[in-house]
Design an enzyme around this catalytic site. Structure first.
Site, short mmCIF file in Angstrom:
data_model
loop_
_atom_site.label_atom_id
_atom_site.label_comp_id
_atom_site.label_asym_id
_atom_site.label_seq_id
_atom_site.Cartn_x
_atom_site.Cartn_y
_atom_site.Cartn_z
N CYS A 16 14.01 -3.05 22.76
CA CYS A 16 14.44 -1.72 23.21
C CYS A 16 14.75 -1.67 24.70
CB CYS A 16 13.38 -0.68 22.85
SG CYS A 16 11.69 -1.20 23.23
N ARG A 27 15.32 -13.26 17.54
CA ARG A 27 16.18 -12.98 18.70
C ARG A 27 16.57 -14.23 19.48
NH1 ARG A 27 12.47 -8.01 20.63
NH2 ARG A 27 13.14 -6.46 19.10
N GLN A 30 7.47 2.51 30.19
CA GLN A 30 7.76 2.52 28.76
C GLN A 30 6.92 3.51 27.97
OE1 GLN A 30 9.06 -2.18 28.83
NE2 GLN A 30 8.34 -1.34 26.91
N ARG A 81 0.82 -1.22 0.00
CA ARG A 81 0.00 0.00 0.00
C ARG A 81 0.85 1.27 0.00
NH1 ARG A 81 -0.62 -2.06 5.14
NH2 ARG A 81 0.05 -0.72 6.87
N HIS A 87 12.06 5.15 27.16
CA HIS A 87 11.77 4.19 28.22
C HIS A 87 12.65 4.49 29.44
CE1 HIS A 87 9.44 2.17 25.33
NE2 HIS A 87 10.17 1.09 25.12
#
Length: 329
Positions: free
Chosen positions: A126, A97, A153, A37, A234
């Site tokens: 993060c 991860r 956060q 899109r 954060h």
């Protein structure tokens, strides 16, 4: 370097483009990539306009490095396709991860684990990045036994919809909700979905990723992650128990000498880290460094970072810089 930015029109993708420009990254050709899109839209980089292309087109263009911030499902499907075409992928989602065959990298800590064979490299979560950057040098010196972390956060970790929700609530406007509850004047102890053990995925990322990055599965970690109506970054209250005792002034000196960490810890001038001042910066800020007087060998710290910068885009670009400097791409 031919660089593809996958998710170029998203919040993290836009910051990746900013960081590439700010750090004068060696880009000979930029390939902005997004979902169908967005194909054909224009983005601007260093004063030049580039047309957004789709994922298959980007694979066929055979970039040297592709930095991904387009969600886990996209990464699972497309990162292997980029890698098969010879592109080194640095992925900002949670997709790879905890894959034992993939490296999870914070450059200041463990970039040396990377080799030419690593075609898909994982960028940590993060909240994990900012915590381990401060803890890694202390672990080397004193040996961490246990971490208790509570996070505060930013809504930017959820994305554009959450930012819009807060703006609407400030203005008294009814609109789409990124969260189940109002976030204005609130704190929601629910980041990501819940796992069977009653912890959220965000909380368990702090457990699993910390152990993997520091290379020590004996470190015990428990976490509570809270969403707060903050934009800049954060914050984390971190309690760390070590095997060995420490001197608080030595802890400050170690952190002061750690790349990417800025110590802000002067009670006389009321100097301590805050997301309001971390926003837009690439460093991790550490303060309120003090001994836990309730038990031996234990330290309290307050750690703050811009989650879109060091928590995502900056760390990704630093991995790319290391790959180039080390001759791995």
């Amino acid at each position: 370097m031919r660089i593809a930015v996958v998710g170029a029109t998203g919040m993290v993708g836009e910051v990746m483009l900013k960081v590439l420009a700010e750090r004068n990254f060696s880009v000979t050709e930029l390939i902005p990539v997004a979902s169908e899109r967005s194909v054909g839209k224009e983005i601007e980089y260093k004063g030049t306009k580039y047309k957004v292309v789709g994922l298959q087109t980007a694979v066929d263009m055979k970039a040297d490095i592709a930095v991904f911030s387009a969600g886990g499902d996209t990464s699972l499907e497309w990162a292997p396709k980029f890698a098969a075409a010879g592109t080194t992928v640095i992925d900002n989602s949670s997709a790879w991860r905890m894959d034992p065959s993939k490296k999870l990298v914070v450059p200041e800590i463990n970039a040396s684990v990377l080799t030419k064979e690593d075609k898909i490299i994982a960028n940590p979560n993060c909240s994990t990045i900012q915590m381990v950057l401060a803890l890694a040098p202390l672990h080397r010196k004193y040996n961490i036994k246990r971490i208790i972390v509570s996070t505060y956060q930013s809504i930017t970790g959820t994305g554009v919809k959450a930012v819009k929700q807060l703006e609407n609530e400030y203005a008294g406007i009814q609109g789409d909700m990124a969260y189940k509850y109002p976030i204005h004047r609130n704190a929601i102890p629910h980041c990501d979905s819940f796992e069977e053990n009653g912890y959220t995925k965000e909380e368990m990322k702090l457990v699993r990723e910390t152990q993997k990055i520091l290379g020590d599965n004996t470190i015990r970690v428990t976490a509570t992650a809270v969403r707060v109506p903050v934009v800049g970054g954060h914050s984390e209250a971190v309690n760390v128990e070590f095997t060995n005792d420490f001197d608080v002034s030595e802890v400050r000196e170690i952190l002061h000498n750690t790349d990417g960490v800025v110590v802000q810890d002067n009670l006389d001038t009321f100097t301590y880290p805050m997301p309001l001042y971390a926003e837009g910066k690439n460093d991790v800020f550490v303060g309120r460094i003090r001994r836990d007087e309730s038990q031996p060998n234990t330290l309290n710290m307050w750690i703050v970072a811009d989650n879109l910068r060091k928590g995502a885009a900056t760390n990704t670009i630093q991995i790319a810089e290391y790959l180039i400097q080390a001759g791995l791409v």
